[in-house]
Design a protein around this motif. Structure first.
Motif, PDB file in Angstrom:
ATOM      1  N   TYR A 110     -38.924  -5.838  11.053  1.00  0.00           N
ATOM      2  CA  TYR A 110     -37.549  -5.657  11.300  1.00  0.00           C
ATOM      3  C   TYR A 110     -36.886  -4.533  10.688  1.00  0.00           C
ATOM      4  O   TYR A 110     -36.941  -4.294   9.360  1.00  0.00           O
ATOM      5  CB  TYR A 110     -36.879  -6.786  10.792  1.00  0.00           C
ATOM      6  CG  TYR A 110     -35.240  -7.047  11.167  1.00  0.00           C
ATOM      7  CD1 TYR A 110     -34.793  -6.435  12.485  1.00  0.00           C
ATOM      8  CD2 TYR A 110     -34.257  -7.443  10.368  1.00  0.00           C
ATOM      9  CE1 TYR A 110     -33.693  -6.386  12.696  1.00  0.00           C
ATOM     10  CE2 TYR A 110     -33.011  -7.493  10.673  1.00  0.00           C
ATOM     11  CZ  TYR A 110     -32.593  -7.116  12.039  1.00  0.00           C
ATOM     12  OH  TYR A 110     -31.229  -7.018  12.097  1.00  0.00           O
ATOM     13  N   ASN A 125     -40.981  -7.956   7.044  1.00  0.00           N
ATOM     14  CA  ASN A 125     -42.169  -8.007   8.136  1.00  0.00           C
ATOM     15  C   ASN A 125     -42.658  -9.347   8.207  1.00  0.00           C
ATOM     16  O   ASN A 125     -42.490 -10.071   6.998  1.00  0.00           O
ATOM     17  CB  ASN A 125     -43.196  -6.856   7.621  1.00  0.00           C
ATOM     18  CG  ASN A 125     -44.139  -7.361   6.421  1.00  0.00           C
ATOM     19  OD1 ASN A 125     -43.487  -7.687   5.243  1.00  0.00           O
ATOM     20  ND2 ASN A 125     -45.221  -7.270   6.420  1.00  0.00           N
ATOM     21  N   GLN A 147     -37.126  -9.291  21.134  1.00  0.00           N
ATOM     22  CA  GLN A 147     -37.531  -8.268  21.888  1.00  0.00           C
ATOM     23  C   GLN A 147     -37.081  -7.077  21.437  1.00  0.00           C
ATOM     24  O   GLN A 147     -37.266  -5.917  21.364  1.00  0.00           O
ATOM     25  CB  GLN A 147     -37.784  -8.386  23.149  1.00  0.00           C
ATOM     26  CG  GLN A 147     -38.381  -7.207  24.074  1.00  0.00           C
ATOM     27  CD  GLN A 147     -39.878  -6.951  23.784  1.00  0.00           C
ATOM     28  OE1 GLN A 147     -40.533  -7.980  23.078  1.00  0.00           O
ATOM     29  NE2 GLN A 147     -40.474  -6.306  24.668  1.00  0.00           N
ATOM     30  N   LEU A 191     -37.306  -6.576  16.916  1.00  0.00           N
ATOM     31  CA  LEU A 191     -38.352  -6.511  16.134  1.00  0.00           C
ATOM     32  C   LEU A 191     -39.231  -5.227  16.762  1.00  0.00           C
ATOM     33  O   LEU A 191     -39.159  -4.754  17.918  1.00  0.00           O
ATOM     34  CB  LEU A 191     -39.104  -7.737  16.334  1.00  0.00           C
ATOM     35  CG  LEU A 191     -38.316  -9.087  15.666  1.00  0.00           C
ATOM     36  CD1 LEU A 191     -39.424 -10.143  15.543  1.00  0.00           C
ATOM     37  CD2 LEU A 191     -37.628  -8.876  14.467  1.00  0.00           C
ATOM     38  N   THR A 192     -40.146  -4.766  15.835  1.00  0.00           N
ATOM     39  CA  THR A 192     -40.984  -3.503  16.034  1.00  0.00           C
ATOM     40  C   THR A 192     -42.078  -4.003  17.153  1.00  0.00           C
ATOM     41  O   THR A 192     -42.671  -2.880  17.789  1.00  0.00           O
ATOM     42  CB  THR A 192     -41.609  -3.313  14.883  1.00  0.00           C
ATOM     43  OG1 THR A 192     -42.521  -4.194  14.424  1.00  0.00           O
ATOM     44  CG2 THR A 192     -40.591  -2.845  13.740  1.00  0.00           C
ATOM     45  N   ASN A 193     -42.647  -5.339  17.273  1.00  0.00           N
ATOM     46  CA  ASN A 193     -43.603  -5.430  18.194  1.00  0.00           C
ATOM     47  C   ASN A 193     -43.232  -6.187  19.386  1.00  0.00           C
ATOM     48  O   ASN A 193     -41.947  -6.307  19.510  1.00  0.00           O
ATOM     49  CB  ASN A 193     -44.547  -6.490  17.374  1.00  0.00           C
ATOM     50  CG  ASN A 193     -46.078  -6.190  17.891  1.00  0.00           C
ATOM     51  OD1 ASN A 193     -46.444  -5.669  18.914  1.00  0.00           O
ATOM     52  ND2 ASN A 193     -47.088  -6.711  17.293  1.00  0.00           N
ATOM     53  N   GLY A 210     -49.005  -4.300  14.160  1.00  0.00           N
ATOM     54  CA  GLY A 210     -47.471  -4.895  14.016  1.00  0.00           C
ATOM     55  C   GLY A 210     -46.375  -4.167  14.748  1.00  0.00           C
ATOM     56  O   GLY A 210     -45.403  -4.488  14.438  1.00  0.00           O
ATOM     57  N   GLN A 215     -48.747 -12.637  15.871  1.00  0.00           N
ATOM     58  CA  GLN A 215     -48.577 -11.153  15.790  1.00  0.00           C
ATOM     59  C   GLN A 215     -48.087 -11.012  14.450  1.00  0.00           C
ATOM     60  O   GLN A 215     -47.430 -11.598  13.884  1.00  0.00           O
ATOM     61  CB  GLN A 215     -48.042 -10.511  16.838  1.00  0.00           C
ATOM     62  CG  GLN A 215     -46.531 -10.923  17.000  1.00  0.00           C
ATOM     63  CD  GLN A 215     -45.766 -10.491  18.368  1.00  0.00           C
ATOM     64  OE1 GLN A 215     -44.714 -10.218  18.222  1.00  0.00           O
ATOM     65  NE2 GLN A 215     -46.523  -9.940  19.234  1.00  0.00           N
ATOM     66  N   VAL A 221     -42.501  -8.817  21.585  1.00  0.00           N
ATOM     67  CA  VAL A 221     -42.429 -10.141  21.292  1.00  0.00           C
ATOM     68  C   VAL A 221     -42.570 -10.949  22.733  1.00  0.00           C
ATOM     69  O   VAL A 221     -43.262 -12.018  23.144  1.00  0.00           O
ATOM     70  CB  VAL A 221     -40.797 -10.766  21.043  1.00  0.00           C
ATOM     71  CG1 VAL A 221     -40.878 -12.145  21.174  1.00  0.00           C
ATOM     72  CG2 VAL A 221     -40.774 -10.009  19.656  1.00  0.00           C
ATOM     73  N   ASN A 267     -45.406  -8.330  12.725  1.00  0.00           N
ATOM     74  CA  ASN A 267     -44.182  -7.905  13.350  1.00  0.00           C
ATOM     75  C   ASN A 267     -43.170  -7.537  12.187  1.00  0.00           C
ATOM     76  O   ASN A 267     -43.583  -7.616  10.908  1.00  0.00           O
ATOM     77  CB  ASN A 267     -43.347  -8.978  14.222  1.00  0.00           C
ATOM     78  CG  ASN A 267     -42.862  -8.509  15.464  1.00  0.00           C
ATOM     79  OD1 ASN A 267     -42.227  -7.036  15.298  1.00  0.00           O
ATOM     80  ND2 ASN A 267     -42.963  -9.110  16.398  1.00  0.00           N
TER      81      ASN A 267
END
Length: 345
Positions: A84, A94, A64, A67-69, A242, A80, A71, A82
């Motif tokens: 970095y 990604n 969490q 990463l961009t999404n 994402g 999903q 989690v 996602n």
């Protein structure tokens, strides 16, 4: 042990006619005929992609914060997209992300998997998280096309009912990307049996055919040639779900948020066709920006009717008001195609 199992799988694919180079299935004897198979249903091996797996009590919290999404919103039967980012908000990679047993699995381009794993592992520190390269632990296939759902149901026993959901069975995990696209993560000892059932209604194809289908679905893949070049919104990562703008901090989050809320995004990813050979990292040019590049090819794949289809990030004004050229100011012209989803205003 896993390496031996995966080598056996590749030997099996070769017995099916696969031409394999550097771990990638190129074709099964007739690449041109395989490209025309996109009108039907295809099955492709995904060994060219890497998988990073994380497990442990603190895994969700750790990812969490990286990463961009969101989690924490990834349920046991969910999947999903996602990403970095570097501290500058540029994508280092990604992923397609799902949970399989105790693991959080991140599938990404194979040429960046080791580097992304090493970088993420640096930040685990005292957290109860174990990270590993899980690329050789399962056999991964993609099934796409008109009969994909029927084929996957026959091979796996059932299919996820909705896009970006998964379903576990005795043979492994099925991840549904959309109405007609499924990724399968299989126990190696069950892979041959699943393959044989899939072959009853799906045509085996090489990785370039799946690359073409993926990029025409508007799904980007960061590779070594394009690392640290794009903020997530430039490759439409938020448009395919994402990026979460409600979660807490992660590397580059302030820059990603600034790109979202302050001003209009000047660069976007476009889908296009070009009657020339193209590759990720190729530069784009347009008359309005003389002497400088206006964009970059994100992904490229041979198109069924000839030439190449590409996903390309470019200045929005250059792409919509002028003509994009490949590799040089007088290079081959990119003919824009509509994306299969709407971009945020």
């Amino acid at each position: 042990m896993e390496r031996i199992v995966i080598d056996s799988w590749k030997n099996f694919l070769q017995s099916q006619g696969a031409a394999i180079e550097d771990g990638t299935v190129l074709h099964y004897g007739d690449a041109a005929a395989e490209r025309s198979a996109t009108d039907g249903t295809i099955v492709a091996d995904l060994s060219q992609l890497g998988v990073i797996a994380f497990r442990g009590d603190d895994t969700a919290t750790f990812l969490q914060g990286q990463l961009t999404n969101d989690v924490r919103a990834l349920h046991a039967d969910g999947a999903q997209w996602n990403g970095y980012c570097s501290p500058k908000g540029r994508l280092l990679g990604n992923f397609l992300m799902w949970r399989q047993g105790e693991d959080y699995c991140l599938q990404l381009s194979g040429d960046i998997a080791a580097g992304v794993l090493k970088r993420l592992s640096m930040f685990i520190m005292r957290a109860k998280v174990q990270a590993r390269d899980a690329s050789d632990e399962t056999v991964r296939l993609v099934v796409a096309g008109k009969q994909a759902q029927t084929a996957v149901a026959a091979a796996m026993g059932a299919v996820p009912e909705a896009a970006m959901h998964t379903r576990a069975g005795d043979a492994g995990q099925a991840i549904r990307l959309g109405d007609d696209k499924f990724v399968l993560s299989l126990a190696p000892e069950r892979a041959v049996a699943v393959w044989q059932i899939l072959r009853e209604s799906a045509t085996p194809v090489g990785a370039p055919v799946w690359d073409w289908l993926r990029l025409n679905a508007g799904i980007p893949m960061i590779v070594a040639a394009t690392q640290e070049q794009f903020v997530p919104q430039m490759v439409n990562l938020e448009a395919i779900g994402g990026v979460s703008f409600q979660k807490g901090c992660y590397p580059g989050q302030e820059i990603v948020a600034r790109s979202q809320y302050l001003g209009k995004l000047k660069r976007r990813m476009f889908l296009a066709h070009v009657d020339a050979e193209a590759a990720a990292g190729d530069s784009l040019y347009s008359a309005d920006i003389e002497g400088q590049t206006t964009g970059t090819v994100v992904n490229a794949a041979p198109a069924p009717a000839g030439g190449f289809d590409v996903l390309a990030v470019a200045q929005v004004e250059s792409a919509t008001m002028h003509t994009l050229h490949l590799k040089a100011a007088d290079g081959a012209v990119l003919q824009l195609k509509p994306l299969p989803y709407a971009l945020p205003e």
